[in-house]
Design a protein around this motif. Sequence first.
Motif, mmCIF file in Angstrom:
data_model
loop_
_atom_site.group_PDB
_atom_site.id
_atom_site.type_symbol
_atom_site.label_atom_id
_atom_site.label_comp_id
_atom_site.label_asym_id
_atom_site.label_seq_id
_atom_site.Cartn_x
_atom_site.Cartn_y
_atom_site.Cartn_z
ATOM 1 N N UNK A 1 0.831 -1.312 0.139
ATOM 2 C CA UNK A 1 0.087 -0.086 0.018
ATOM 3 C C UNK A 1 0.895 1.193 -0.119
ATOM 4 N N UNK A 2 0.440 2.286 -0.722
ATOM 5 C CA UNK A 2 1.143 3.695 -0.683
ATOM 6 C C UNK A 2 0.404 4.420 0.443
ATOM 7 N N UNK A 3 0.970 4.680 1.403
ATOM 8 C CA UNK A 3 0.723 5.244 2.701
ATOM 9 C C UNK A 3 0.890 6.797 2.927
ATOM 10 N N UNK A 4 -0.317 7.556 3.142
ATOM 11 C CA UNK A 4 0.009 9.044 3.271
ATOM 12 C C UNK A 4 -0.491 9.227 4.735
ATOM 13 N N UNK A 5 0.122 10.074 5.215
ATOM 14 C CA UNK A 5 -0.224 10.536 6.736
ATOM 15 C C UNK A 5 -0.636 11.965 6.806
ATOM 16 N N UNK A 6 -1.433 12.392 7.716
ATOM 17 C CA UNK A 6 -1.838 13.766 8.107
ATOM 18 C C UNK A 6 -2.298 13.728 9.455
ATOM 19 N N UNK A 7 -1.907 14.749 10.341
ATOM 20 C CA UNK A 7 -1.998 14.862 11.734
ATOM 21 C C UNK A 7 -3.184 15.794 12.155
ATOM 22 N N UNK A 8 -3.818 16.503 11.234
ATOM 23 C CA UNK A 8 -4.828 17.370 11.296
ATOM 24 C C UNK A 8 -5.804 17.118 10.352
ATOM 25 N N UNK A 9 -6.940 17.660 10.707
ATOM 26 C CA UNK A 9 -8.063 17.569 9.629
ATOM 27 C C UNK A 9 -7.604 18.439 8.431
ATOM 28 N N UNK A 10 -6.943 19.686 8.675
ATOM 29 C CA UNK A 10 -6.912 20.620 7.470
ATOM 30 C C UNK A 10 -5.841 19.832 6.605
ATOM 31 N N UNK A 11 -4.598 19.409 7.246
ATOM 32 C CA UNK A 11 -3.741 18.514 6.391
ATOM 33 C C UNK A 11 -4.130 17.309 5.725
ATOM 34 N N UNK A 12 -5.144 16.868 6.455
ATOM 35 C CA UNK A 12 -5.680 15.458 5.632
ATOM 36 C C UNK A 12 -6.769 15.808 4.598
ATOM 37 N N UNK A 13 -7.474 16.790 4.355
ATOM 38 C CA UNK A 13 -8.159 17.525 3.391
ATOM 39 C C UNK A 13 -7.284 17.784 2.147
ATOM 40 N N UNK A 14 -6.179 18.690 2.688
ATOM 41 C CA UNK A 14 -5.275 18.967 1.598
ATOM 42 C C UNK A 14 -4.673 17.500 0.711
ATOM 43 N N UNK A 15 -4.342 16.499 1.661
ATOM 44 C CA UNK A 15 -3.734 15.429 1.094
ATOM 45 C C UNK A 15 -4.819 14.560 0.348
ATOM 46 N N UNK A 16 -6.069 14.703 0.752
ATOM 47 C CA UNK A 16 -7.272 14.040 -0.013
ATOM 48 C C UNK A 16 -7.078 14.622 -1.316
ATOM 49 N N UNK A 17 -7.289 15.852 -1.563
ATOM 50 C CA UNK A 17 -7.087 16.233 -2.881
ATOM 51 C C UNK A 17 -6.204 15.909 -3.633
#
Length: 111
Positions: free
Chosen positions: A26-42
């Motif tokens: 799996x290609x795994x990406x991490x985000x530690x805040x909601x804002x960072x997560x939404x940015x990485x989601x995009x």
Amino acid sequence: MKKVLIIDDERDLCVLLKTYLVPLQYDVHLAYTLTEGIEKLESVSPDIVFLDNNLPDGLGWDKIDYIRARLPDSTINLMSAYRGFPEELGSDSAIKFLEKPISLGALKTYL
């Protein structure tokens, strides 16, 4: 290779999940805040999202509709130590609930 995005402020949990998933290809990406997560989601467009509820900058589960609208084919795994599966989500089979602490042995059923 499927892409996984883990949005959780518990850094140790994120690293543990990544350490478990990378050898499974799996290609795994991490985000530690909601804002960072939404940015990485995009930018990442993950196939699988692990989403904590209680984040430093908001409630992750409040973004479920946003995630579903942008990634309708993704699987969303909600994580929390405090609450069971939200009844308002009904029987959406693409949304699952993991109760913390997470058992790595059971993790494969969420991929």
